[in-house]
Design an enzyme around this catalytic site. Structure first.
Site, PDB file in Angstrom:
ATOM      1  N   GLU A  14      -1.858  -1.664  -0.371  1.00  0.00           N
ATOM      2  CA  GLU A  14      -3.097  -1.115  -0.820  1.00  0.00           C
ATOM      3  C   GLU A  14      -3.984  -2.465  -0.226  1.00  0.00           C
ATOM      4  O   GLU A  14      -3.761  -3.380  -0.781  1.00  0.00           O
ATOM      5  CB  GLU A  14      -3.587  -0.854  -2.014  1.00  0.00           C
ATOM      6  CG  GLU A  14      -5.037  -0.069  -2.390  1.00  0.00           C
ATOM      7  CD  GLU A  14      -4.823   1.323  -2.081  1.00  0.00           C
ATOM      8  OE1 GLU A  14      -3.990   1.772  -1.517  1.00  0.00           O
ATOM      9  OE2 GLU A  14      -5.773   1.876  -2.306  1.00  0.00           O
ATOM     10  N   ARG A  42      -5.033   2.480   1.680  1.00  0.00           N
ATOM     11  CA  ARG A  42      -3.506   2.696   1.777  1.00  0.00           C
ATOM     12  C   ARG A  42      -3.101   2.069   3.107  1.00  0.00           C
ATOM     13  O   ARG A  42      -3.891   2.564   4.241  1.00  0.00           O
ATOM     14  CB  ARG A  42      -3.056   3.874   1.759  1.00  0.00           C
ATOM     15  CG  ARG A  42      -1.601   4.154   1.881  1.00  0.00           C
ATOM     16  CD  ARG A  42      -0.910   3.998   0.486  1.00  0.00           C
ATOM     17  NE  ARG A  42       0.567   4.498   0.621  1.00  0.00           N
ATOM     18  CZ  ARG A  42       1.019   5.715  -0.041  1.00  0.00           C
ATOM     19  NH1 ARG A  42       0.068   6.455  -0.591  1.00  0.00           N
ATOM     20  NH2 ARG A  42       2.319   6.306  -0.102  1.00  0.00           N
ATOM     21  N   LYS A  71      -3.418   0.965 -10.278  1.00  0.00           N
ATOM     22  CA  LYS A  71      -3.863   2.042  -9.086  1.00  0.00           C
ATOM     23  C   LYS A  71      -5.293   1.332  -8.374  1.00  0.00           C
ATOM     24  O   LYS A  71      -6.281   1.287  -9.324  1.00  0.00           O
ATOM     25  CB  LYS A  71      -4.140   3.387  -9.503  1.00  0.00           C
ATOM     26  CG  LYS A  71      -4.443   4.101  -8.371  1.00  0.00           C
ATOM     27  CD  LYS A  71      -4.707   5.800  -8.851  1.00  0.00           C
ATOM     28  CE  LYS A  71      -4.846   6.563  -7.752  1.00  0.00           C
ATOM     29  NZ  LYS A  71      -5.941   6.232  -6.655  1.00  0.00           N
ATOM     30  N   ARG A 101       3.800  15.282  -2.447  1.00  0.00           N
ATOM     31  CA  ARG A 101       3.189  14.937  -3.782  1.00  0.00           C
ATOM     32  C   ARG A 101       4.323  15.470  -4.882  1.00  0.00           C
ATOM     33  O   ARG A 101       4.382  16.324  -5.375  1.00  0.00           O
ATOM     34  CB  ARG A 101       2.010  15.916  -4.136  1.00  0.00           C
ATOM     35  CG  ARG A 101       0.592  15.098  -4.185  1.00  0.00           C
ATOM     36  CD  ARG A 101      -0.319  16.097  -4.238  1.00  0.00           C
ATOM     37  NE  ARG A 101      -1.496  15.788  -3.381  1.00  0.00           N
ATOM     38  CZ  ARG A 101      -2.197  14.455  -3.247  1.00  0.00           C
ATOM     39  NH1 ARG A 101      -2.057  13.608  -4.331  1.00  0.00           N
ATOM     40  NH2 ARG A 101      -3.235  14.179  -2.739  1.00  0.00           N
ATOM     41  N   PHE A 118       3.384  -2.385  -2.423  1.00  0.00           N
ATOM     42  CA  PHE A 118       4.187  -2.038  -3.202  1.00  0.00           C
ATOM     43  C   PHE A 118       5.371  -1.103  -2.993  1.00  0.00           C
ATOM     44  O   PHE A 118       6.260  -0.487  -3.748  1.00  0.00           O
ATOM     45  CB  PHE A 118       3.335  -0.827  -4.291  1.00  0.00           C
ATOM     46  CG  PHE A 118       2.503  -0.070  -3.469  1.00  0.00           C
ATOM     47  CD1 PHE A 118       2.933   1.158  -2.589  1.00  0.00           C
ATOM     48  CD2 PHE A 118       1.181  -0.259  -3.210  1.00  0.00           C
ATOM     49  CE1 PHE A 118       2.224   1.867  -2.069  1.00  0.00           C
ATOM     50  CE2 PHE A 118       0.184   0.728  -2.588  1.00  0.00           C
ATOM     51  CZ  PHE A 118       0.948   1.916  -1.909  1.00  0.00           C
ATOM     52  N   GLU A 153       2.418   0.841 -12.305  1.00  0.00           N
ATOM     53  CA  GLU A 153       1.546  -0.234 -11.342  1.00  0.00           C
ATOM     54  C   GLU A 153       0.143   0.203 -11.387  1.00  0.00           C
ATOM     55  O   GLU A 153      -0.402   1.205 -11.592  1.00  0.00           O
ATOM     56  CB  GLU A 153       2.089   0.107  -9.781  1.00  0.00           C
ATOM     57  CG  GLU A 153       3.291  -0.334  -9.556  1.00  0.00           C
ATOM     58  CD  GLU A 153       3.878  -0.039  -8.096  1.00  0.00           C
ATOM     59  OE1 GLU A 153       3.029   0.484  -7.460  1.00  0.00           O
ATOM     60  OE2 GLU A 153       5.013  -0.246  -7.674  1.00  0.00           O
TER      61      GLU A 153
HETATM   62  P1  AMP Z   1      -4.895   9.581  -4.588  1.00  0.00           P
HETATM   63  O1  AMP Z   1      -5.770   9.273  -3.492  1.00  0.00           O
HETATM   64  O2  AMP Z   1      -5.838   9.647  -5.883  1.00  0.00           O
HETATM   65  O3  AMP Z   1      -4.092  10.745  -4.550  1.00  0.00           O
HETATM   66  O4  AMP Z   1      -3.882   8.336  -5.079  1.00  0.00           O
HETATM   67  C1  AMP Z   1      -3.074   7.959  -4.153  1.00  0.00           C
HETATM   68  C2  AMP Z   1      -3.659   6.638  -3.432  1.00  0.00           C
HETATM   69  O5  AMP Z   1      -3.632   5.649  -4.434  1.00  0.00           O
HETATM   70  C3  AMP Z   1      -2.607   6.207  -2.339  1.00  0.00           C
HETATM   71  O6  AMP Z   1      -2.552   6.731  -1.382  1.00  0.00           O
HETATM   72  C4  AMP Z   1      -2.963   4.596  -2.176  1.00  0.00           C
HETATM   73  O7  AMP Z   1      -3.999   4.397  -1.497  1.00  0.00           O
HETATM   74  C5  AMP Z   1      -3.653   4.333  -3.717  1.00  0.00           C
HETATM   75  N1  AMP Z   1      -2.869   3.500  -4.372  1.00  0.00           N
HETATM   76  C6  AMP Z   1      -3.630   2.262  -5.162  1.00  0.00           C
HETATM   77  N2  AMP Z   1      -2.471   1.626  -5.674  1.00  0.00           N
HETATM   78  C7  AMP Z   1      -1.525   2.085  -5.506  1.00  0.00           C
HETATM   79  C8  AMP Z   1       0.132   2.003  -5.745  1.00  0.00           C
HETATM   80  N3  AMP Z   1       0.276   0.671  -6.838  1.00  0.00           N
HETATM   81  N4  AMP Z   1       1.040   2.698  -5.515  1.00  0.00           N
HETATM   82  C9  AMP Z   1       0.824   3.657  -4.767  1.00  0.00           C
HETATM   83  N5  AMP Z   1      -0.493   4.004  -4.334  1.00  0.00           N
HETATM   84  C10 AMP Z   1      -1.733   3.326  -4.670  1.00  0.00           C
END
Ligand code: AMP
Length: 574
Positions: free
Chosen positions: A303, A257, A252, A417, A342, A250
């Site tokens: 998101e 979120r 990002k 995680r 998502f 998917e």
């Molecule tokens: P990180 O903050 O770098 O750990 O990445 C996780 C965050 O990516 C999630 O909490 C979401 O806010 C964001 N995100 C963006 N696109 C997606 C997606 N397709 N699926 C899940 N999380 C996503």
């Protein structure tokens, strides 16, 4: 329960710096609390009157606290203020001024934790004109009923400044010690806490129903669950090790979120990643979700992304301007948003969090009526790492952060995680500082979308000394539809029945079609690594090669040389 009992523990905790000691004190204390008081005690121990997601804001101003202290103690307001300046803490000021209370002001009964709890809730509910006056009066009624020490803590709770250092995990620990025979049971409590991040409910369930009750705690519409998080890898290849076979990939997005809950009454609540209630910030989104999601009850995730008038995505910083209490409607117009959904965790009476991703998202697709504000996340499903990388490159072009690779069979791991979701961002990609010009020496037939053309090309560097071509990579990424369409014709005239003499190729890499070394392509790559598969120099290979363009202006012998590549690889290592 008498509030004084809690005050004694607050005092003890305040003098303790050790986490272990704190746990012991708490466990001993919690053991003595009757079931009907345990929830209230759990909130008060954290210096609050509800769990964080409930968004209960006491909202009493420092000035009003000052007024309450003057009224409850009979000490002049100016003196209270002076003391506050000297001590720099409203709690200590409260204790001091109430010690000065004239004997004529006798305490009006005893303060119980329930009265404190209820009155503070009432205080939180007061709003509108004259609300500070009313809040101050409620505080006076509490201060009149407690001791100077008690006043110290009442004021700190009211102002949200009771910081005893007993975090939620410490309290869970203490509960496990107090109510189960083994501290190890804390894991079970923690697990339940990810599904129900409410210490009051956890504590009360444990005391009343034991670990069996805790086991049964499940998702409840209107109460957020801790969000699932992503793991990260050093190299994209590791994704295939962690999630073998077919996987979803998917986009990002660079937004916020959101976990959206709709209950049977049609009420929609939005929670942030920190589980704050952010419903009031997005009335526009609430309206769209109510219209576009075909379900009586749901818990979904996505998101939120800010967009411009033409629907183009805007950066996270722009979206953050929507984080406000005032002028919400005005900003909703100025900075419109959309949501890319998502996940689905709950639907019309059924929890989906243990269902595999494939089933959750399939069901999500069925209930979402897409429009410009409510959409599904862009994704592909593939087992081919080159396609994963292709999609990643495409997402970067769209200015997204990268991709999230998701296991089709993985369940929703709340607050974890885990390896069911792996993120891959542009920051992780190491790129060579320069492109390489390589010679096409072989091809592999395309499958699926690429049938009728080539799926990948075997590319080589030129060895000046030997006048030979040594393979460096299999190139499948970055080939646009136009390039793919052009390839068969472009390469047809160079097709050979057998390996060209000047090409050095390992058995593992042998292509389905050989080409005379003529066509030069410009290629970008992540890194040069040693590999047993390719023949370039001392066995170098180019990771994640990406087609940039044909170099019609170059002859095969003008391609990047093995010597140059060896030099680049040496530098990379240094
Ligand atoms: P990180 O903050 O770098 O750990 O990445 C996780 C965050 O990516 C999630 O909490 C979401 O806010 C964001 N995100 C963006 N696109 C997606 C997606 N397709 N699926 C899940 N999380 C996503």
């Amino acid at each position: 329960m008498d509030f004084q009992k809690l005050v004694a523990v607050f005092e003890e905790l305040e003098q303790t710096a050790s986490g272990n000691k704190m746990r012991e004190i708490l466990a001993e204390f919690l053991k003595t609390i009757p079931a009907e008081d345990i929830a209230v005690v759990s909130y008060l121990l954290q210096g609050s009157i509800a769990s964080e997601y409930a968004a209960v804001v006491l909202g009493i101003a420092d000035k009003s606290v000052l007024k309450s202290l003057a009224a409850a103690s009979g000490v002049e307001a100016s003196k209270v203020q002076k003391l506050m300046q000297e001590l720099g803490d409203a709690g200590l000021t409260a204790e001091k001024v109430l010690q000065k209370k004239p004997q004529t002001l006798v305490p009006v009964g005893k303060l119980t934790i329930h009265e404190l709890f209820e009155k503070l809730h009432k205080l939180a509910q007061v709003s509108g004109t004259g609300s500070q006056e009313q809040k101050s009066n409620i505080l006076v009624s509490l201060l009149q009923k407690t001791s100077p020490k008690g006043a110290k803590y009442v004021v700190r709770i009211a102002l949200g400044t009771l910081r005893l250092g007993a975090g939620e995990m410490t309290i869970l620990d203490a509960l496990a010690i107090a109510y189960t025979s083994d501290k190890k049971n804390k894991e079970q409590l923690e697990q339940a806490y990810t599904i129900c991040p409410d210490l009051g409910i956890i504590a009360e369930t444990l005391v009343k129903k034991g670990l069996k009750g805790i086991e049964k705690i499940d998702l409840h519409v209107g109460r957020p669950i801790k969000m699932m998080l992503c793991q990260r890898v050093e190299k994209l290849e590791e994704v295939a090790e962690k999630i073998p076979g077919k996987k979803a990939v998917e986009a990002k997005y660079d937004g916020e979120r959101v976990q959206a809950h709709k209950d049977v009454k049609g009420r929609i609540t939005l929670f942030s990643r920190r589980l704050e209630n952010i419903t009031a910030q997005f009335p526009d989104l609430v309206k769209e979700l109510a219209k576009q999601i075909q379900a009586k009850e749901f818990v979904i995730e996505g998101e939120i992304i800010a967009i411009d008038k033409d629907g183009h995505h805007l950066p996270f910083q722009t979206l953050m301007q929507r984080r406000r209490k005032h002028d919400v409607e005005k900003y909703a117009k100025e900075i419109p948003v959309l949501v890319k959904l998502f996940d689905l965790l709950y639907l019309d009476g059924h929890s989906f969090r243990h269902e595999p991703y494939e089933k959750r998202t399939e069901q999500l697709g069925k209930i979402v009526r897409k429009n410009k504000q409510v959409l599904l996340a862009d994704k592909i499903v593939t087992d081919d790492l080159d396609e994963v990388n292709d999609f990643f490159q495409q997402m970067l072009k769209e200015k997204y952060e990268g991709i999230i690779v998701k296991s089709l069979s993985g369940e929703y791991q709340a607050g974890t995680r885990g390896w069911n979701w792996i993120k891959w961002k542009k920051e992780y990609v190491q790129e060579l500082s320069d492109t390489l010009d390589l010679v096409v020496v072989g091809g592999y037939h395309g499958k699926g979308k690429r049938s009728g053309t080539y799926g990948a090309l075997l590319c080589a560097a030129y060895n000046e000394k030997e006048d030979s071509f040594e393979t460096l990579c299999k190139l499948g990424t970055g080939l646009t539809d136009e390039v793919l369409a052009e390839l068969p014709l472009k390469l047809a005239k160079y097709k050979l029945r057998q390996k060209p003499v000047r090409v050095n190729c390992n058995k593992e890499m042998e292509p389905e079609v050989w080409f005379e070394p003529k066509v030069v392509v410009e290629v970008f790559g992540a890194e040069l690594t040693r590999s047993p598969f390719h023949t370039c120099g001392s066995g170098l290979s180019l990771r994640f090669p990406r087609f940039i363009r044909f170099r019609e202006d170059k002859k095969a012998e003008q391609a990047t040389t093995v010597k140059e590549i060896e030099k680049m690889a040496g530098k990379g290592k240094g």
